[in-house]
Write a protein that holds these residues in place. Structure first.
Motif, PDB file in Angstrom:
ATOM      1  N   LEU A  64       0.870  -0.873   0.272  1.00 35.44           N
ATOM      2  CA  LEU A  64       0.048   0.297   0.084  1.00 35.44           C
ATOM      3  C   LEU A  64       0.333   1.251  -0.081  1.00 35.44           C
ATOM      4  CD1 LEU A  64      -2.525  -0.782   2.613  1.00 35.44           C
ATOM      5  CD2 LEU A  64      -3.480  -0.229  -0.202  1.00 35.44           C
ATOM      6  N   ARG A  65       0.675   3.056  -0.406  1.00 36.55           N
ATOM      7  CA  ARG A  65       0.980   3.650  -0.589  1.00 36.55           C
ATOM      8  C   ARG A  65       0.152   4.939   0.722  1.00 36.55           C
ATOM      9  NH1 ARG A  65       3.868   8.123  -4.983  1.00 36.55           N
ATOM     10  NH2 ARG A  65       1.464   7.922  -5.475  1.00 36.55           N
ATOM     11  N   LEU A  66       0.987   4.939   1.774  1.00 36.71           N
ATOM     12  CA  LEU A  66      -0.328   6.014   1.972  1.00 36.71           C
ATOM     13  C   LEU A  66       0.565   7.110   1.779  1.00 36.71           C
ATOM     14  CD1 LEU A  66      -0.164   4.404   5.549  1.00 36.71           C
ATOM     15  CD2 LEU A  66      -2.080   4.233   3.901  1.00 36.71           C
ATOM     16  N   SER A  67      -0.811   8.103   1.833  1.00 38.70           N
ATOM     17  CA  SER A  67      -0.375   9.912   1.708  1.00 38.70           C
ATOM     18  C   SER A  67      -0.582  10.513   2.509  1.00 38.70           C
ATOM     19  CB  SER A  67      -1.385  10.479   0.262  1.00 38.70           C
ATOM     20  OG  SER A  67      -0.552   9.414  -0.970  1.00 38.70           O
ATOM     21  N   CYS A  68       0.459  11.803   2.959  1.00 42.38           N
ATOM     22  CA  CYS A  68      -0.483  12.423   4.682  1.00 42.38           C
ATOM     23  C   CYS A  68      -0.049  14.074   3.154  1.00 42.38           C
ATOM     24  CB  CYS A  68       0.617  12.220   4.596  1.00 42.38           C
ATOM     25  SG  CYS A  68       1.213  13.992   5.942  1.00 42.38           S
ATOM     26  N   ALA A  69      -1.609  15.026   2.832  1.00 41.46           N
ATOM     27  CA  ALA A  69      -1.125  15.348   2.290  1.00 41.46           C
ATOM     28  C   ALA A  69      -1.963  17.078   2.738  1.00 41.46           C
ATOM     29  CB  ALA A  69      -2.088  15.718   1.620  1.00 41.46           C
ATOM     30  N   ALA A  70      -0.822  17.826   3.350  1.00 40.44           N
ATOM     31  CA  ALA A  70      -0.968  19.561   4.325  1.00 40.44           C
ATOM     32  C   ALA A  70      -1.313  20.499   3.313  1.00 40.44           C
ATOM     33  CB  ALA A  70       0.515  19.449   4.669  1.00 40.44           C
ATOM     34  N   SER A  71      -2.169  21.317   4.638  1.00 41.97           N
ATOM     35  CA  SER A  71      -2.775  22.583   3.951  1.00 41.97           C
ATOM     36  C   SER A  71      -2.395  23.319   5.219  1.00 41.97           C
ATOM     37  CB  SER A  71      -4.320  21.917   3.310  1.00 41.97           C
ATOM     38  OG  SER A  71      -5.444  21.671   4.758  1.00 41.97           O
ATOM     39  N   GLY A  72      -2.654  24.852   4.896  1.00 42.19           N
ATOM     40  CA  GLY A  72      -2.101  25.254   5.770  1.00 42.19           C
ATOM     41  C   GLY A  72      -1.550  25.856   6.338  1.00 42.19           C
ATOM     42  N   PHE A  73      -0.204  24.774   5.754  1.00 43.11           N
ATOM     43  CA  PHE A  73       1.257  25.101   6.053  1.00 43.11           C
ATOM     44  C   PHE A  73       1.901  24.384   4.840  1.00 43.11           C
ATOM     45  CE2 PHE A  73       3.880  21.875   8.527  1.00 43.11           C
ATOM     46  CZ  PHE A  73       3.124  21.109   7.855  1.00 43.11           C
ATOM     47  N   THR A  74       4.143  25.255   4.971  1.00 42.65           N
ATOM     48  CA  THR A  74       4.298  24.372   4.017  1.00 42.65           C
ATOM     49  C   THR A  74       5.169  22.908   4.665  1.00 42.65           C
ATOM     50  OG1 THR A  74       4.817  26.652   2.869  1.00 42.65           O
ATOM     51  CG2 THR A  74       6.345  24.380   2.123  1.00 42.65           C
ATOM     52  N   LEU A  75       4.741  22.182   4.224  1.00 39.74           N
ATOM     53  CA  LEU A  75       6.106  21.160   5.440  1.00 39.74           C
ATOM     54  C   LEU A  75       7.029  20.474   5.123  1.00 39.74           C
ATOM     55  CD1 LEU A  75       5.996  18.413   2.865  1.00 39.74           C
ATOM     56  CD2 LEU A  75       3.761  18.414   3.447  1.00 39.74           C
ATOM     57  N   GLU A  76       7.688  21.277   3.519  1.00 37.56           N
ATOM     58  CA  GLU A  76       9.397  20.728   3.346  1.00 37.56           C
ATOM     59  C   GLU A  76      10.060  21.398   4.646  1.00 37.56           C
ATOM     60  OE1 GLU A  76       9.241  24.710   0.121  1.00 37.56           O
ATOM     61  OE2 GLU A  76      11.041  23.416   0.153  1.00 37.56           O
ATOM     62  N   HIS A  77       9.830  22.142   5.475  1.00 37.22           N
ATOM     63  CA  HIS A  77      10.385  23.498   6.357  1.00 37.22           C
ATOM     64  C   HIS A  77      10.143  22.175   8.007  1.00 37.22           C
ATOM     65  CE1 HIS A  77      10.781  26.487   4.039  1.00 37.22           C
ATOM     66  NE2 HIS A  77       9.068  26.925   4.143  1.00 37.22           N
ATOM     67  N   PHE A  78       9.196  21.142   7.694  1.00 35.38           N
ATOM     68  CA  PHE A  78       9.272  20.779   8.668  1.00 35.38           C
ATOM     69  C   PHE A  78       9.865  18.926   8.456  1.00 35.38           C
ATOM     70  CE2 PHE A  78       7.094  23.128  11.201  1.00 35.38           C
ATOM     71  CZ  PHE A  78       6.895  24.169  10.048  1.00 35.38           C
TER      72      PHE A  78
END
Length: 123
Positions: A17-31
């Motif tokens: 399986l491939r799970l996805s984690c989509a972020a909204s409200g901030f830019t996840l590349e900094h974390f």
């Protein structure tokens, strides 16, 4: 800030399986973004983490079978899970933290938990 996990489902032992984690409200590349799982009656446990500079960390039980990655253009982190086992049946969550906390794979420093996605591995 919100995470939305998706990609879970019912699969047989040995499947992927491939799970996805989509972020909204901030830019996840900094974390650092971690994947965690929680089975009924058990504590939430770390599965994998990817730092802001793409260093990756895995729980011993998933090394060699799971791969965490990120697509900053899509503001999404993925967890590719291969050779799934019945004991990995759980609800899978993603969350964010500073890079310092990535290697420990401990849930407590991570924030902004999503609703999770259910993974069931059963024959």
């Amino acid at each position: 800030v919100q995470f939305v996990e998706s990609g879970g489902g019912l699969v047989q032992p040995g499947d992927s399986l491939r799970l996805s984690c989509a972020a909204s409200g901030f830019t996840l590349e900094h974390f650092a973004i971690g994947w965690f799982r929680q089975a009924p009656g058990k504590e939430r446990a770390g599965v994998a983490c990817i730092s802001s500079i793409d260093k990756t960390y895995y729980a011993d039980s998933v090394k060699g079978r799971f791969t965490i990655s990120r697509d900053n253009a899509k503001n999404t982190v993925y967890l590719q899970m291969n050779s799934l086992k019945p004991e990995e049946t759980a609800r899978y969550y993603c969350a964010a933290a500073g890079d310092y906390y990535c290697s420990a794979l401990a849930p407590q420093p991570f924030n902004d938990w999503g609703q999770g996605t259910q993974v069931t591995v059963s024959s």
